[in-house]
Design a protein around this motif. Sequence first.
Motif, PDB file in Angstrom:
ATOM      1  N   TRP A   1       5.616  13.768  11.591  1.00  0.00           N
ATOM      2  CA  TRP A   1       4.448  12.906  11.441  1.00  0.00           C
ATOM      3  C   TRP A   1       3.836  13.168  10.075  1.00  0.00           C
ATOM      4  O   TRP A   1       3.560  14.311   9.714  1.00  0.00           O
ATOM      5  CB  TRP A   1       3.424  13.186  12.544  1.00  0.00           C
ATOM      6  CG  TRP A   1       3.865  12.689  13.880  1.00  0.00           C
ATOM      7  CD1 TRP A   1       4.461  13.409  14.865  1.00  0.00           C
ATOM      8  CD2 TRP A   1       3.757  11.354  14.363  1.00  0.00           C
ATOM      9  NE1 TRP A   1       4.734  12.598  15.934  1.00  0.00           N
ATOM     10  CE2 TRP A   1       4.312  11.332  15.659  1.00  0.00           C
ATOM     11  CE3 TRP A   1       3.252  10.174  13.834  1.00  0.00           C
ATOM     12  CZ2 TRP A   1       4.368  10.175  16.431  1.00  0.00           C
ATOM     13  CZ3 TRP A   1       3.308   9.019  14.613  1.00  0.00           C
ATOM     14  CH2 TRP A   1       3.855   9.032  15.891  1.00  0.00           C
ATOM     15  N   ILE A   2       3.605  12.110   9.316  1.00  0.00           N
ATOM     16  CA  ILE A   2       3.051  12.182   7.966  1.00  0.00           C
ATOM     17  C   ILE A   2       1.629  11.632   7.989  1.00  0.00           C
ATOM     18  O   ILE A   2       1.399  10.516   8.466  1.00  0.00           O
ATOM     19  CB  ILE A   2       3.895  11.352   6.970  1.00  0.00           C
ATOM     20  CG1 ILE A   2       5.362  11.741   7.029  1.00  0.00           C
ATOM     21  CG2 ILE A   2       3.324  11.433   5.578  1.00  0.00           C
ATOM     22  CD1 ILE A   2       5.672  13.122   6.539  1.00  0.00           C
ATOM     23  N   THR A   3       0.679  12.386   7.464  1.00  0.00           N
ATOM     24  CA  THR A   3      -0.709  11.934   7.390  1.00  0.00           C
ATOM     25  C   THR A   3      -0.835  10.815   6.362  1.00  0.00           C
ATOM     26  O   THR A   3      -0.310  10.912   5.259  1.00  0.00           O
ATOM     27  CB  THR A   3      -1.625  13.106   6.991  1.00  0.00           C
ATOM     28  OG1 THR A   3      -1.524  14.121   7.994  1.00  0.00           O
ATOM     29  CG2 THR A   3      -3.076  12.665   6.861  1.00  0.00           C
ATOM     30  N   ILE A   4      -1.566   9.771   6.744  1.00  0.00           N
ATOM     31  CA  ILE A   4      -1.853   8.656   5.844  1.00  0.00           C
ATOM     32  C   ILE A   4      -3.296   8.830   5.372  1.00  0.00           C
ATOM     33  O   ILE A   4      -4.211   8.941   6.188  1.00  0.00           O
ATOM     34  CB  ILE A   4      -1.700   7.297   6.557  1.00  0.00           C
ATOM     35  CG1 ILE A   4      -0.311   7.143   7.160  1.00  0.00           C
ATOM     36  CG2 ILE A   4      -2.039   6.148   5.619  1.00  0.00           C
ATOM     37  CD1 ILE A   4       0.812   7.143   6.168  1.00  0.00           C
ATOM     38  N   SER A   5      -3.504   8.861   4.057  1.00  0.00           N
ATOM     39  CA  SER A   5      -4.853   9.056   3.540  1.00  0.00           C
ATOM     40  C   SER A   5      -5.428   7.811   2.866  1.00  0.00           C
ATOM     41  O   SER A   5      -6.645   7.655   2.817  1.00  0.00           O
ATOM     42  CB  SER A   5      -4.890  10.226   2.558  1.00  0.00           C
ATOM     43  OG  SER A   5      -4.056   9.956   1.450  1.00  0.00           O
ATOM     44  N   ASP A   6      -4.574   6.951   2.325  1.00  0.00           N
ATOM     45  CA  ASP A   6      -5.045   5.752   1.638  1.00  0.00           C
ATOM     46  C   ASP A   6      -4.167   4.567   2.004  1.00  0.00           C
ATOM     47  O   ASP A   6      -2.968   4.730   2.236  1.00  0.00           O
ATOM     48  CB  ASP A   6      -4.961   5.914   0.117  1.00  0.00           C
ATOM     49  CG  ASP A   6      -5.928   6.931  -0.439  1.00  0.00           C
ATOM     50  OD1 ASP A   6      -6.647   7.566   0.339  1.00  0.00           O
ATOM     51  OD2 ASP A   6      -5.964   7.086  -1.677  1.00  0.00           O
ATOM     52  N   MET A   7      -4.764   3.400   2.018  1.00  0.00           N
ATOM     53  CA  MET A   7      -4.001   2.158   2.138  1.00  0.00           C
ATOM     54  C   MET A   7      -4.717   1.110   1.305  1.00  0.00           C
ATOM     55  O   MET A   7      -5.942   1.069   1.273  1.00  0.00           O
ATOM     56  CB  MET A   7      -3.832   1.718   3.591  1.00  0.00           C
ATOM     57  CG  MET A   7      -5.091   1.398   4.342  1.00  0.00           C
ATOM     58  SD  MET A   7      -4.817   0.821   6.016  1.00  0.00           S
ATOM     59  CE  MET A   7      -4.420   2.312   6.853  1.00  0.00           C
ATOM     60  N   TYR A   8      -3.927   0.316   0.608  1.00  0.00           N
ATOM     61  CA  TYR A   8      -4.554  -0.669  -0.265  1.00  0.00           C
ATOM     62  C   TYR A   8      -3.603  -1.807  -0.584  1.00  0.00           C
ATOM     63  O   TYR A   8      -2.390  -1.690  -0.485  1.00  0.00           O
ATOM     64  CB  TYR A   8      -5.028  -0.018  -1.569  1.00  0.00           C
ATOM     65  CG  TYR A   8      -3.938   0.671  -2.346  1.00  0.00           C
ATOM     66  CD1 TYR A   8      -3.179  -0.023  -3.278  1.00  0.00           C
ATOM     67  CD2 TYR A   8      -3.661   2.020  -2.134  1.00  0.00           C
ATOM     68  CE1 TYR A   8      -2.174   0.608  -3.986  1.00  0.00           C
ATOM     69  CE2 TYR A   8      -2.660   2.664  -2.843  1.00  0.00           C
ATOM     70  CZ  TYR A   8      -1.922   1.950  -3.767  1.00  0.00           C
ATOM     71  OH  TYR A   8      -0.921   2.577  -4.465  1.00  0.00           O
ATOM     72  N   ILE A   9      -4.216  -2.925  -0.965  1.00  0.00           N
ATOM     73  CA  ILE A   9      -3.489  -4.098  -1.435  1.00  0.00           C
ATOM     74  C   ILE A   9      -3.909  -4.266  -2.898  1.00  0.00           C
ATOM     75  O   ILE A   9      -5.029  -4.677  -3.168  1.00  0.00           O
ATOM     76  CB  ILE A   9      -3.835  -5.354  -0.612  1.00  0.00           C
ATOM     77  CG1 ILE A   9      -3.484  -5.143   0.854  1.00  0.00           C
ATOM     78  CG2 ILE A   9      -3.127  -6.580  -1.179  1.00  0.00           C
ATOM     79  CD1 ILE A   9      -3.958  -6.240   1.776  1.00  0.00           C
ATOM     80  N   ASP A  10      -3.026  -3.889  -3.819  1.00  0.00           N
ATOM     81  CA  ASP A  10      -3.354  -3.982  -5.246  1.00  0.00           C
ATOM     82  C   ASP A  10      -3.413  -5.421  -5.726  1.00  0.00           C
ATOM     83  O   ASP A  10      -4.349  -5.834  -6.382  1.00  0.00           O
ATOM     84  CB  ASP A  10      -2.311  -3.226  -6.080  1.00  0.00           C
ATOM     85  CG  ASP A  10      -2.796  -1.844  -6.476  1.00  0.00           C
ATOM     86  OD1 ASP A  10      -3.994  -1.562  -6.308  1.00  0.00           O
ATOM     87  OD2 ASP A  10      -1.968  -1.045  -6.932  1.00  0.00           O
ATOM     88  N   ASP A  11      -2.394  -6.167  -5.408  1.00  0.00           N
ATOM     89  CA  ASP A  11      -2.285  -7.537  -5.882  1.00  0.00           C
ATOM     90  C   ASP A  11      -2.142  -8.460  -4.675  1.00  0.00           C
ATOM     91  O   ASP A  11      -1.088  -8.492  -4.054  1.00  0.00           O
ATOM     92  CB  ASP A  11      -1.071  -7.678  -6.806  1.00  0.00           C
ATOM     93  CG  ASP A  11      -0.905  -9.082  -7.356  1.00  0.00           C
ATOM     94  OD1 ASP A  11      -1.802  -9.919  -7.135  1.00  0.00           O
ATOM     95  OD2 ASP A  11       0.118  -9.330  -8.011  1.00  0.00           O
ATOM     96  N   PRO A  12      -3.194  -9.190  -4.314  1.00  0.00           N
ATOM     97  CA  PRO A  12      -3.119 -10.044  -3.125  1.00  0.00           C
ATOM     98  C   PRO A  12      -2.014 -11.090  -3.222  1.00  0.00           C
ATOM     99  O   PRO A  12      -1.484 -11.526  -2.208  1.00  0.00           O
ATOM    100  CB  PRO A  12      -4.489 -10.691  -3.028  1.00  0.00           C
ATOM    101  CG  PRO A  12      -5.209 -10.378  -4.273  1.00  0.00           C
ATOM    102  CD  PRO A  12      -4.485  -9.280  -4.983  1.00  0.00           C
ATOM    103  N   ASP A  13      -1.637 -11.475  -4.430  1.00  0.00           N
ATOM    104  CA  ASP A  13      -0.566 -12.461  -4.585  1.00  0.00           C
ATOM    105  C   ASP A  13       0.798 -11.871  -4.245  1.00  0.00           C
ATOM    106  O   ASP A  13       1.712 -12.595  -3.860  1.00  0.00           O
ATOM    107  CB  ASP A  13      -0.554 -13.007  -6.014  1.00  0.00           C
ATOM    108  CG  ASP A  13      -1.821 -13.794  -6.326  1.00  0.00           C
ATOM    109  OD1 ASP A  13      -2.428 -14.338  -5.379  1.00  0.00           O
ATOM    110  OD2 ASP A  13      -2.209 -13.851  -7.500  1.00  0.00           O
TER     111      ASP A  13
END
Length: 161
Positions: A105-117
């Motif tokens: 199991w890997i901890t997730i610390s960030d999630m993001y959408i850099d370029d919506p396109d």
Amino acid sequence: MASQAIESQREGAEVYAGAEICKKKSMELLEEMHLPRGLLPLAELEEVGYNRATGFVWLRQKRAITHAFKRIGRTVSYAAEVTAYVEDRRMKRMTGVKSRELLIWITISDMYIDDPDAKRITFKTPTGIGRSFPVSAFEEEEAAPAPAPAPAPAPAAANNK
């Protein structure tokens, strides 16, 4: 530790309790942040809080759950308390979210959408290692349609001889 962070952020926060309103508010939050609605598939929410001044969000549920994102073949674990700092198209300094990679199991610390396109969402670990997936894999999954009722048996023909 998450509970301490939640308590320190409570003052001035919008806090909601109850499964139905919490589900609705969590979906509204994801929409407001321009994130996919299926990103937090938490069904048994008890409390949702959002401190707009700091961007801190918390979600409390009855118990930890795992969810399989079938479109990308990944299983994700959500702790009883999930916290994050949110901004447009981003959740950072997350706690309570882990992804299964092979046997660990890997901890997730960030999630993001850099370029919506580009229609890609990136997930990062605390060490900075990241992986991107199509945003469409995290759209809200619709409930499976109920099976059609079986046809009623035809009435038996009477033998009138």
